[in-house]
Design an enzyme around this catalytic site. Structure first.
Site, PDB file in Angstrom:
ATOM      1  N   CYS A 174       1.435   1.455  -3.411  1.00 15.24           N
ATOM      2  CA  CYS A 174       2.693   1.592  -2.691  1.00 15.24           C
ATOM      3  C   CYS A 174       3.205   3.001  -2.965  1.00 15.24           C
ATOM      4  O   CYS A 174       2.581   3.756  -3.702  1.00 15.24           O
ATOM      5  CB  CYS A 174       3.703   0.501  -3.057  1.00 15.24           C
ATOM      6  SG  CYS A 174       4.337   0.517  -4.730  1.00 15.24           S
ATOM      7  N   CYS A 229       2.443   2.365   2.081  1.00 11.85           N
ATOM      8  CA  CYS A 229       2.178   3.759   1.688  1.00 11.85           C
ATOM      9  C   CYS A 229       1.764   4.610   2.881  1.00 11.85           C
ATOM     10  O   CYS A 229       1.386   5.771   2.720  1.00 11.85           O
ATOM     11  CB  CYS A 229       1.155   3.851   0.560  1.00 11.85           C
ATOM     12  SG  CYS A 229      -0.526   3.450   1.008  1.00 11.85           S
ATOM     13  N   CYS A 278      -3.217   6.760   1.882  1.00 15.50           N
ATOM     14  CA  CYS A 278      -4.375   6.189   1.215  1.00 15.50           C
ATOM     15  C   CYS A 278      -5.667   6.631   1.900  1.00 15.50           C
ATOM     16  O   CYS A 278      -5.839   6.416   3.092  1.00 15.50           O
ATOM     17  CB  CYS A 278      -4.268   4.665   1.255  1.00 15.50           C
ATOM     18  SG  CYS A 278      -5.411   3.871   0.142  1.00 15.50           S
TER      19      CYS A 278
END
Length: 139
Positions: A13, A87, A91
């Site tokens: 996150c 997020c 990522c």
């Protein structure tokens, strides 16, 4: 039973201070050494959210000793499952990983009363994840 974990899971996150820490705490508690657990954030906070710590303590899990960590390419590469929680595009994507995006309310700035339902939803998702991991054939 082999000493090698059945799977490796990375929770991501933004701040690695609430959702991902609670998820990592539940998975570690419920799966033990059957699953390797990591958590990280794209912009880690200074400390784990105190309301998340308190909500997890109520569930019998102590995450007070955890510290937010920066998301690294190596952590993603070393994981079988990459579970993101708001997020965005931070990522990195690698082939052969299972990516899941869990849309969960951010506990940042909320009191423990507001964090409890988020905690409970995370626990239910962790229980389903463990069931999925446990039914995967050994490679």
């Amino acid at each position: 039973m082999s000493s090698t974990p059945a799977a490796s899971v990375l929770f991501v996150c933004v701040h690695n201070a609430g959702r991902s820490q609670m998820a990592a705490g539940f998975l570690t508690h419920l799966a033990g050494d059957r699953v390797e657990v990591r958590s990280a954030g794209s912009i880690p906070a200074e400390q784990v959210n105190p309301a998340a710590v308190e909500a997890m303590k109520e569930a019998g899990i102590d995450i007070s000793g955890q510290r937010p960590k920066i998301l690294t390419t190596e952590a993603v590469q070393a994981s079988d499952y990459v579970i993101t929680m708001g997020c965005g595009d931070a990522c990195p994507i690698f082939p052969g990983k299972k990516y899941l995006d869990w849309a969960l309310e951010d506990p940042a700035g909320k009191g423990v009363e507001s964090v409890r339902p988020i905690r409970d939803e995370i626990k239910a998702r962790i229980e389903a994840l463990i069931a999925e991991i446990d039914t995967k054939p050994e490679v």
